[in-house]
Design a protein around this motif. Structure first.
Motif, PDB file in Angstrom:
ATOM      1  N   LEU A 170       0.701  -1.135  -0.026  1.00  0.00           N
ATOM      2  CA  LEU A 170      -0.124  -0.102   0.107  1.00  0.00           C
ATOM      3  C   LEU A 170       0.948   1.246   0.063  1.00  0.00           C
ATOM      4  N   ALA A 171       2.017   1.492   0.858  1.00  0.00           N
ATOM      5  CA  ALA A 171       2.852   2.457   0.921  1.00  0.00           C
ATOM      6  C   ALA A 171       3.344   2.573  -0.386  1.00  0.00           C
ATOM      7  N   ILE A 172       3.919   1.641  -0.953  1.00  0.00           N
ATOM      8  CA  ILE A 172       4.287   1.736  -2.355  1.00  0.00           C
ATOM      9  C   ILE A 172       3.584   1.962  -3.314  1.00  0.00           C
ATOM     10  N   GLU A 173       2.455   1.534  -3.410  1.00  0.00           N
ATOM     11  CA  GLU A 173       1.449   2.374  -4.454  1.00  0.00           C
ATOM     12  C   GLU A 173       0.992   3.731  -4.394  1.00  0.00           C
ATOM     13  N   LEU A 174       0.798   4.286  -2.885  1.00  0.00           N
ATOM     14  CA  LEU A 174       0.459   5.741  -2.522  1.00  0.00           C
ATOM     15  C   LEU A 174       1.658   6.591  -3.124  1.00  0.00           C
ATOM     16  N   LYS A 175       2.920   6.174  -2.876  1.00  0.00           N
ATOM     17  CA  LYS A 175       4.009   7.031  -3.082  1.00  0.00           C
ATOM     18  C   LYS A 175       3.868   6.996  -4.661  1.00  0.00           C
ATOM     19  N   LYS A 176       3.703   5.930  -5.446  1.00  0.00           N
ATOM     20  CA  LYS A 176       3.779   6.003  -6.620  1.00  0.00           C
ATOM     21  C   LYS A 176       2.805   6.936  -7.318  1.00  0.00           C
ATOM     22  N   LEU A 177       1.490   6.657  -6.696  1.00  0.00           N
ATOM     23  CA  LEU A 177       0.465   7.720  -7.304  1.00  0.00           C
ATOM     24  C   LEU A 177       0.911   9.349  -7.154  1.00  0.00           C
ATOM     25  N   ARG A 178       1.512   9.669  -5.987  1.00  0.00           N
ATOM     26  CA  ARG A 178       1.948  11.019  -5.755  1.00  0.00           C
ATOM     27  C   ARG A 178       2.964  11.360  -6.845  1.00  0.00           C
ATOM     28  N   GLU A 179       3.848  10.246  -6.919  1.00  0.00           N
ATOM     29  CA  GLU A 179       5.159  10.876  -8.092  1.00  0.00           C
ATOM     30  C   GLU A 179       4.518  10.888  -9.545  1.00  0.00           C
ATOM     31  N   VAL A 185       1.361  12.536   4.963  1.00  0.00           N
ATOM     32  CA  VAL A 185       1.550  11.905   3.866  1.00  0.00           C
ATOM     33  C   VAL A 185       2.573  11.007   3.681  1.00  0.00           C
ATOM     34  N   ASN A 186       3.729  11.645   4.328  1.00  0.00           N
ATOM     35  CA  ASN A 186       4.808  10.847   4.198  1.00  0.00           C
ATOM     36  C   ASN A 186       4.666   9.718   5.077  1.00  0.00           C
ATOM     37  N   ARG A 187       3.758   9.476   6.230  1.00  0.00           N
ATOM     38  CA  ARG A 187       3.821   8.452   7.150  1.00  0.00           C
ATOM     39  C   ARG A 187       2.982   7.171   6.256  1.00  0.00           C
ATOM     40  N   LEU A 188       2.062   7.875   5.490  1.00  0.00           N
ATOM     41  CA  LEU A 188       1.143   6.915   4.731  1.00  0.00           C
ATOM     42  C   LEU A 188       2.182   6.068   3.525  1.00  0.00           C
ATOM     43  N   GLU A 189       3.017   6.750   3.138  1.00  0.00           N
ATOM     44  CA  GLU A 189       3.920   6.260   1.986  1.00  0.00           C
ATOM     45  C   GLU A 189       4.894   5.527   2.614  1.00  0.00           C
ATOM     46  N   THR A 190       5.287   5.540   3.917  1.00  0.00           N
ATOM     47  CA  THR A 190       6.563   4.837   4.391  1.00  0.00           C
ATOM     48  C   THR A 190       5.964   3.639   5.056  1.00  0.00           C
ATOM     49  N   GLY A 191       4.716   3.596   5.479  1.00  0.00           N
ATOM     50  CA  GLY A 191       4.066   2.522   6.252  1.00  0.00           C
ATOM     51  C   GLY A 191       4.692   2.505   7.729  1.00  0.00           C
ATOM     52  N   SER A 192       4.826   3.662   8.022  1.00  0.00           N
ATOM     53  CA  SER A 192       5.098   4.049   9.601  1.00  0.00           C
ATOM     54  C   SER A 192       3.892   4.002  10.777  1.00  0.00           C
ATOM     55  N   GLY A 193       2.773   4.102   9.958  1.00  0.00           N
ATOM     56  CA  GLY A 193       1.720   4.389  10.927  1.00  0.00           C
ATOM     57  C   GLY A 193       0.478   3.742  10.225  1.00  0.00           C
ATOM     58  N   PHE A 207      10.141 -10.857  -3.581  1.00  0.00           N
ATOM     59  CA  PHE A 207       8.663 -10.916  -3.623  1.00  0.00           C
ATOM     60  C   PHE A 207       8.402 -11.211  -5.090  1.00  0.00           C
ATOM     61  N   PRO A 208       7.278 -11.887  -4.985  1.00  0.00           N
ATOM     62  CA  PRO A 208       6.535 -12.549  -6.444  1.00  0.00           C
ATOM     63  C   PRO A 208       5.970 -11.223  -7.185  1.00  0.00           C
ATOM     64  N   GLU A 209       5.638 -10.078  -6.682  1.00  0.00           N
ATOM     65  CA  GLU A 209       5.008  -9.108  -7.394  1.00  0.00           C
ATOM     66  C   GLU A 209       6.097  -8.223  -7.801  1.00  0.00           C
ATOM     67  N   GLN A 210       6.343  -7.762  -9.150  1.00  0.00           N
ATOM     68  CA  GLN A 210       7.100  -6.832  -9.698  1.00  0.00           C
ATOM     69  C   GLN A 210       7.172  -5.351  -8.862  1.00  0.00           C
ATOM     70  N   GLU A 211       5.884  -5.136  -8.273  1.00  0.00           N
ATOM     71  CA  GLU A 211       5.716  -3.730  -7.700  1.00  0.00           C
ATOM     72  C   GLU A 211       6.325  -3.766  -6.337  1.00  0.00           C
ATOM     73  N   ASP A 212       6.781  -4.919  -5.843  1.00  0.00           N
ATOM     74  CA  ASP A 212       7.427  -5.072  -4.589  1.00  0.00           C
ATOM     75  C   ASP A 212       8.858  -5.370  -4.648  1.00  0.00           C
ATOM     76  N   PRO A 213       9.714  -4.161  -4.720  1.00  0.00           N
ATOM     77  CA  PRO A 213      11.234  -4.565  -4.759  1.00  0.00           C
ATOM     78  C   PRO A 213      11.629  -5.428  -3.571  1.00  0.00           C
ATOM     79  N   ASP A 214      12.977  -5.832  -4.084  1.00  0.00           N
ATOM     80  CA  ASP A 214      13.704  -6.520  -2.636  1.00  0.00           C
ATOM     81  C   ASP A 214      14.049  -5.782  -1.531  1.00  0.00           C
ATOM     82  N   VAL A 215      14.233  -6.574  -0.590  1.00  0.00           N
ATOM     83  CA  VAL A 215      14.619  -5.741   0.811  1.00  0.00           C
ATOM     84  C   VAL A 215      15.749  -6.611   1.391  1.00  0.00           C
ATOM     85  N   VAL A 216      16.809  -5.626   1.834  1.00  0.00           N
ATOM     86  CA  VAL A 216      17.709  -6.359   2.584  1.00  0.00           C
ATOM     87  C   VAL A 216      17.705  -6.102   3.991  1.00  0.00           C
TER      88      VAL A 216
END
Length: 282
Positions: A12-21, A41-49, A223-232
């Motif tokens: 969700l955070a990834i999609e919201l940031k993409k929409l804004r950009e 808005v930043n918190r919604l886009e980072t998933g911190s809340g 992750f299986p979805e292309q929209e979900d980038p790798d995480v270290v």
């Protein structure tokens, strides 16, 4: 749709940031238009809340998305509030590790390098208990819960459509006796069993491998979805670091590929582990 609450929140955070950009706006500009703060808005886009479906609805209407996308994102927001199975274990799962477990539930691949301990997905209950007993200040009940969580996580490897696990362990992991020789022998035998799974590859980085491009343990989650980038993921004693920027992930990916190239082949690695098992049996 991503399965665990953590993965849903991240998507969700990834999609919201993409929409804004895509609309060429800053967080501050979106916040002003909706009578919010830019930090919200930043918190919604980072998933911190926590994200309310009503907030997602307001953003989607502001961005003029399709009804289908708005419904999809609102459903992500609603489902991200569901608690994962690991939350039932309370303080045995610290918040920073709870995030990792949530992500782990939805991976399609795990590339892991361990230089101190056996990877968690390959640990026996006795080995895991020794680690928790030595490194955490846990009560008896908390210790049992922590071990139960680790054992439950391992069902990931044998579920329907399991992720691919590629584990590289330093030889010191195999020779570092945790508990006693009996615990260690059983642990190494269990590693050999897990390595036989079709979705698991195990390599050992021997002492004589020379220099190598890693300064500590890390895991790359795919992750299986292309929209979900790798995480270290890098874990410390009391916290963890999650890296998602393409530069960071790229650097760790190159380091992992180099480790994979200099580590012993899977057949030679199995042979080495069997030899150490024999040493513990004498």
């Amino acid at each position: 749709m991503a399965g665990s609450p953590t993965a849903r929140r991240r998507r969700l955070a990834i999609e919201l940031k993409k929409l804004r950009e895509e609309n060429g706006l800053t967080c501050q500009q979106v916040g002003q238009a909706l009578d919010w703060s830019g930090s919200k808005v930043n918190r919604l886009e980072t998933g911190s809340g926590r994200v309310q479906p009503s907030d997602v609805d307001a953003l989607c209407r502001f961005y003029n998305t399709s009804d289908d996308l708005r419904d999809f994102l609102k459903r992500l927001a609603k489902d991200s509030k569901i608690r994962g199975w690991w939350h039932a274990h309370g303080s045995a799962v610290p918040p920073w590790f709870s995030v990792y477990i949530g992500l782990e539930q939805d991976v399609s691949s795990l590339r892991q390098y361990q230089c101190e301990f056996v990877p968690g997905l390959m640990q026996t209950a006795a080995y895991a208990a020794e680690l928790h007993r030595l490194t955490n200040q846990l009560t008896g009940d908390e210790l049992r819960s922590a071990v139960d969580v680790r054992m439950e996580r391992q069902s990931l490897l044998t579920r329907d459509d399991p992720p691919d696990l590629w584990a590289i362990v330093h030889e010191s992991v195999l020779r570092h006796v945790i508990g006693d020789r009996q615990v260690m022998r059983a642990q190494l035998e269990h590693m050999l069993c897990v390595s036989q799974l079709k979705n698991v590859t195990l390599q050992v980085l021997p002492f004589d491998a020379g220099t190598y491009p890693a300064t500590g343990a890390f895991t790359i989650l795919g992750f299986p979805e292309q929209e979900d980038p790798d995480v270290v993921y890098r874990e410390g004693m009391t916290d963890a670091v999650y890296l998602e920027s393409p530069d960071d992930v790229g650097q760790y990916t190159r380091a992992y590929d180099n480790l994979r190239a200099i580590a012993s082949s899977p057949p030679r690695s199995v042979k080495m582990i069997k030899a150490i098992v024999e040493e513990h049996s004498r």
